[in-house]
Design a protein around this motif. Structure first.
Motif, mmCIF file in Angstrom:
data_model
loop_
_atom_site.group_PDB
_atom_site.id
_atom_site.type_symbol
_atom_site.label_atom_id
_atom_site.label_comp_id
_atom_site.label_asym_id
_atom_site.label_seq_id
_atom_site.Cartn_x
_atom_site.Cartn_y
_atom_site.Cartn_z
ATOM 1 N N MET A 1 0.851 -1.187 0.000
ATOM 2 C CA MET A 1 0.000 0.000 0.000
ATOM 3 C C MET A 1 0.888 1.240 0.000
ATOM 4 S SD MET A 1 -3.133 1.093 2.469
ATOM 5 C CE MET A 1 -2.312 1.463 3.991
ATOM 6 N N ASN A 2 0.506 2.214 -0.799
ATOM 7 C CA ASN A 2 1.229 3.484 -0.827
ATOM 8 C C ASN A 2 0.898 4.300 0.415
ATOM 9 O OD1 ASN A 2 2.212 2.864 -3.351
ATOM 10 N ND2 ASN A 2 0.562 3.905 -4.414
ATOM 11 N N ALA A 3 1.876 5.036 0.893
ATOM 12 C CA ALA A 3 1.649 5.884 2.058
ATOM 13 C C ALA A 3 2.571 7.090 1.988
ATOM 14 C CB ALA A 3 1.889 5.115 3.349
ATOM 15 N N LEU A 4 2.089 8.192 2.549
ATOM 16 C CA LEU A 4 2.853 9.423 2.668
ATOM 17 C C LEU A 4 3.548 9.400 4.023
ATOM 18 C CD1 LEU A 4 3.412 12.294 1.507
ATOM 19 C CD2 LEU A 4 1.409 13.046 2.806
ATOM 20 N N SER A 5 4.857 9.510 4.028
ATOM 21 C CA SER A 5 5.617 9.546 5.275
ATOM 22 C C SER A 5 5.704 10.981 5.763
ATOM 23 C CB SER A 5 7.022 8.986 5.056
ATOM 24 O OG SER A 5 6.956 7.639 4.712
ATOM 25 N N MET A 6 5.144 11.211 6.926
ATOM 26 C CA MET A 6 5.136 12.543 7.512
ATOM 27 C C MET A 6 6.400 12.743 8.356
ATOM 28 S SD MET A 6 2.423 13.953 6.390
ATOM 29 C CE MET A 6 2.335 15.381 7.472
ATOM 30 N N PRO A 7 6.823 14.002 8.530
ATOM 31 C CA PRO A 7 8.017 14.272 9.335
ATOM 32 C C PRO A 7 7.923 13.747 10.768
ATOM 33 C CG PRO A 7 7.400 16.224 8.083
ATOM 34 C CD PRO A 7 6.309 15.213 7.888
ATOM 35 N N ASP A 8 6.689 13.646 11.304
ATOM 36 C CA ASP A 8 6.525 13.168 12.679
ATOM 37 C C ASP A 8 6.466 11.642 12.762
ATOM 38 O OD1 ASP A 8 4.005 12.537 11.718
ATOM 39 O OD2 ASP A 8 2.944 13.980 12.999
ATOM 40 N N GLY A 9 6.675 10.958 11.620
ATOM 41 C CA GLY A 9 6.697 9.506 11.610
ATOM 42 C C GLY A 9 5.375 8.848 11.206
ATOM 43 N N ARG A 10 4.293 9.631 11.176
ATOM 44 C CA ARG A 10 3.008 9.049 10.751
ATOM 45 C C ARG A 10 3.082 8.659 9.278
ATOM 46 N NH1 ARG A 10 -1.222 13.115 10.798
ATOM 47 N NH2 ARG A 10 0.512 14.556 10.621
ATOM 48 N N ARG A 11 2.267 7.680 8.924
ATOM 49 C CA ARG A 11 2.146 7.271 7.522
ATOM 50 C C ARG A 11 0.688 7.423 7.132
ATOM 51 N NH1 ARG A 11 5.963 5.042 4.809
ATOM 52 N NH2 ARG A 11 4.770 3.381 3.819
ATOM 53 N N ILE A 12 0.441 8.244 6.106
ATOM 54 C CA ILE A 12 -0.908 8.546 5.641
ATOM 55 C C ILE A 12 -1.179 7.705 4.386
ATOM 56 C CG2 ILE A 12 -2.474 10.371 4.868
ATOM 57 C CD1 ILE A 12 -1.428 10.863 7.708
ATOM 58 N N PRO A 13 -2.239 6.891 4.381
ATOM 59 C CA PRO A 13 -2.526 6.045 3.218
ATOM 60 C C PRO A 13 -2.856 6.856 1.964
ATOM 61 C CG PRO A 13 -3.847 5.373 5.120
ATOM 62 C CD PRO A 13 -3.190 6.670 5.472
ATOM 63 N N LEU A 14 -2.267 6.425 0.845
ATOM 64 C CA LEU A 14 -2.504 7.038 -0.454
ATOM 65 C C LEU A 14 -3.023 5.985 -1.422
ATOM 66 C CD1 LEU A 14 0.853 9.028 -0.867
ATOM 67 C CD2 LEU A 14 -1.334 9.894 0.010
ATOM 68 N N ASP A 15 -3.754 6.434 -2.446
ATOM 69 C CA ASP A 15 -4.170 5.496 -3.485
ATOM 70 C C ASP A 15 -3.025 5.279 -4.470
ATOM 71 O OD1 ASP A 15 -4.143 7.609 -5.353
ATOM 72 O OD2 ASP A 15 -6.324 7.755 -5.465
ATOM 73 N N LYS A 16 -3.259 4.507 -5.505
ATOM 74 C CA LYS A 16 -2.195 4.160 -6.454
ATOM 75 C C LYS A 16 -1.656 5.373 -7.211
ATOM 76 C CE LYS A 16 -5.343 2.845 -10.208
ATOM 77 N NZ LYS A 16 -5.095 4.008 -11.048
ATOM 78 N N ASP A 17 -2.427 6.471 -7.268
ATOM 79 C CA ASP A 17 -2.002 7.677 -7.969
ATOM 80 C C ASP A 17 -1.419 8.738 -7.039
ATOM 81 O OD1 ASP A 17 -2.801 6.768 -10.580
ATOM 82 O OD2 ASP A 17 -4.876 7.183 -10.004
ATOM 83 N N GLY A 18 -1.325 8.428 -5.742
ATOM 84 C CA GLY A 18 -0.737 9.349 -4.782
ATOM 85 C C GLY A 18 -1.712 10.315 -4.134
ATOM 86 N N LEU A 20 -4.829 11.139 -1.368
ATOM 87 C CA LEU A 20 -5.234 10.636 -0.060
ATOM 88 C C LEU A 20 -6.390 9.660 -0.209
ATOM 89 C CD1 LEU A 20 -5.254 13.866 2.147
ATOM 90 C CD2 LEU A 20 -3.436 12.174 1.919
ATOM 91 N N ARG A 21 -6.323 8.567 0.521
ATOM 92 C CA ARG A 21 -7.439 7.615 0.515
ATOM 93 C C ARG A 21 -8.640 8.185 1.258
ATOM 94 N NH1 ARG A 21 -6.778 2.527 -1.313
ATOM 95 N NH2 ARG A 21 -4.642 1.867 -1.726
ATOM 96 N N SER A 22 -8.380 9.033 2.255
ATOM 97 C CA SER A 22 -9.449 9.613 3.070
ATOM 98 C C SER A 22 -9.243 11.115 3.220
ATOM 99 C CB SER A 22 -9.470 8.958 4.449
ATOM 100 O OG SER A 22 -10.380 9.631 5.297
ATOM 101 N N LEU A 23 -10.258 11.868 2.888
ATOM 102 C CA LEU A 23 -10.208 13.321 3.055
ATOM 103 C C LEU A 23 -9.967 13.688 4.517
ATOM 104 C CD1 LEU A 23 -10.524 16.151 1.831
ATOM 105 C CD2 LEU A 23 -12.991 15.902 2.069
ATOM 106 N N ASP A 24 -10.399 12.826 5.428
ATOM 107 C CA ASP A 24 -10.201 13.083 6.861
ATOM 108 C C ASP A 24 -8.725 13.139 7.259
ATOM 109 O OD1 ASP A 24 -12.949 13.189 7.291
ATOM 110 O OD2 ASP A 24 -13.073 11.069 7.816
ATOM 111 N N ASP A 25 -7.847 12.576 6.428
ATOM 112 C CA ASP A 25 -6.413 12.611 6.707
ATOM 113 C C ASP A 25 -5.773 13.940 6.323
ATOM 114 O OD1 ASP A 25 -6.199 10.054 7.799
ATOM 115 O OD2 ASP A 25 -5.939 9.131 5.819
#
Length: 112
Positions: A1-18, A20-25
């Motif tokens: 699964m694709n994810a955005l690595s945040m500076p604070d260490g969190r990983r935000i899920p992304l779809d195959k095109d980059g 966000l999977r959820s607007l809430d993120d």
């Protein structure tokens, strides 16, 4: 699964095109990290367009494709900003795709 690595260490899920999977993120920090990945340094001009696109999405449930984006910006921010060249200077060669990604919205329909 694709994810955005945040500076604070969190990983935000992304779809195959980059996107966000959820607007809430979405947050200002997430937008900044996405922009950095696109080699964009966000300015007030970028934020103006990002907020217009988010408002349009709230009103319609749609992320605007290129022509709709140009019309939207012209109507709400003025004809000098509602031009493809202005948007391309801010967001690169495919502004509708990029601004939707930075705004945390789904990929616009009819954009290649």
């Amino acid at each position: 699964m694709n994810a955005l690595s945040m500076p604070d260490g969190r990983r935000i899920p992304l779809d195959k095109d980059g996107y966000l999977r959820s607007l809430d993120d979405w947050s200002i920090e997430v937008a900044g990290t996405l922009a950095n990945n696109e080699n964009i340094s966000l300015t007030d001009a970028h934020w103006e367009i990002i907020h217009l696109v988010q408002q349009f999405y709230e009103e319609t449930g749609l992320a605007p494709a290129t022509r709709a984006l140009v019309r939207l910006v012209a109507q709400r921010a003025g004809p000098d900003k509602g031009r493809s060249i202005y948007l391309m200077k801010l967001f690169g060669g495919k502004p509708a795709l990029t601004v939707s990604k930075l705004a945390g919205l789904p990929r616009p329909a009819n954009c290649f």
